[in-house]
Design a protein around this motif. Structure first.
Motif, PDB file in Angstrom:
ATOM      1  N   LEU A 221      -6.675   1.578  -7.168  1.00  0.00           N
ATOM      2  CA  LEU A 221      -6.364   2.974  -6.885  1.00  0.00           C
ATOM      3  C   LEU A 221      -7.567   3.560  -6.175  1.00  0.00           C
ATOM      4  CD1 LEU A 221      -4.828   4.114 -10.292  1.00  0.00           C
ATOM      5  CD2 LEU A 221      -3.606   3.688  -8.160  1.00  0.00           C
TER       6      LEU A 221
ATOM      7  N   ARG B 168       0.862  -1.184   0.000  1.00  0.00           N
ATOM      8  CA  ARG B 168       0.000   0.000   0.000  1.00  0.00           C
ATOM      9  C   ARG B 168       0.895   1.229   0.000  1.00  0.00           C
ATOM     10  NH1 ARG B 168      -2.362   2.732   4.902  1.00  0.00           N
ATOM     11  NH2 ARG B 168      -3.819   4.250   4.070  1.00  0.00           N
TER      12      ARG B 168
ATOM     13  N   ASP C 116      -2.112  -3.085  -3.584  1.00  0.00           N
ATOM     14  CA  ASP C 116      -1.801  -4.264  -4.379  1.00  0.00           C
ATOM     15  C   ASP C 116      -1.850  -5.455  -3.446  1.00  0.00           C
ATOM     16  OD1 ASP C 116      -1.002  -5.999  -6.379  1.00  0.00           O
ATOM     17  OD2 ASP C 116       1.123  -5.508  -6.178  1.00  0.00           O
TER      18      ASP C 116
ATOM     19  N   TRP D 134       0.579   5.483  -0.221  1.00  0.00           N
ATOM     20  CA  TRP D 134      -0.398   6.559  -0.130  1.00  0.00           C
ATOM     21  C   TRP D 134       0.301   7.895   0.054  1.00  0.00           C
ATOM     22  CZ3 TRP D 134       0.918   3.730   4.102  1.00  0.00           C
ATOM     23  CH2 TRP D 134       1.182   4.409   5.270  1.00  0.00           C
TER      24      TRP D 134
ATOM     25  N   GLU E 213      -5.602  -5.153  -7.417  1.00  0.00           N
ATOM     26  CA  GLU E 213      -4.830  -3.915  -7.512  1.00  0.00           C
ATOM     27  C   GLU E 213      -5.842  -2.792  -7.660  1.00  0.00           C
ATOM     28  OE1 GLU E 213      -1.365  -1.784 -10.152  1.00  0.00           O
ATOM     29  OE2 GLU E 213      -1.723  -3.917 -10.380  1.00  0.00           O
TER      30      GLU E 213
ATOM     31  N   TRP F 122      -2.694   3.530  -3.516  1.00  0.00           N
ATOM     32  CA  TRP F 122      -2.563   2.389  -4.414  1.00  0.00           C
ATOM     33  C   TRP F 122      -2.419   1.160  -3.548  1.00  0.00           C
ATOM     34  CZ3 TRP F 122       2.041  -0.642  -4.950  1.00  0.00           C
ATOM     35  CH2 TRP F 122       1.942  -1.641  -5.916  1.00  0.00           C
TER      36      TRP F 122
END
Length: 133
Positions: free
Chosen positions: A53, A21, A46, A23, A51, A44
């Motif tokens: 946004l 992560r 993952d 940010w 995945e 973001w």
């Protein structure tokens, strides 16, 4: 940034997820007017097979020294509910917070959250106080 890597991929389970992560939060205090602050968070996520946004934010209003109201929203790929010991995924949270400074050393706090995600919709109310001595 948060990077969570498991030593053994077979150990992945609820409450034990591997994810990345990243940010960034941009925030203001006393802008655009003296009583208001703003925050905007770009993220973001993952995870195992996901995945994502996301964009979150909040508006903080302090009409005087005694009251503070905050309205905001954020996203979590994984969110833990410690009240019922559960993990939810793909969760969007909208919240409203209130803080009332009753005296110089005593505050009442309230928070309402609405969560929507893969497991359904949830409402949470929290009420508490701070006593500073």
């Amino acid at each position: 940034a948060t990077l969570r890597e498991l030593e053994n991929d077979d150990d992945e389970a609820a409450f034990n997820r591997e994810f990345h992560r990243l940010w960034m939060t941009l925030s203001t205090q006393r802008w655009p007017v003296e009583e208001v602050g703003l925050a905007l968070t770009f993220e973001w996520w993952d995870g195992s097979a996901d995945e994502t946004l996301s964009l979150g934010g909040e508006v903080d209003w302090r009409p005087n020294d005694a009251f503070r109201f905050t309205l905001g929203s954020f996203y979590s790929l994984y969110k833990y509910d410690l009240f019922v010991v559960d993990e939810r995924s793909d969760v969007t949270t909208i919240f409203l917070k209130l803080r009332w400074k009753v005296a110089s050393d005593f505050r009442l706090n309230g928070r309402y959250e609405f969560e929507t995600g893969d497991e359904g919709d949830f409402h949470t109310f929290l009420v508490g106080f701070d006593w500073r001595f």
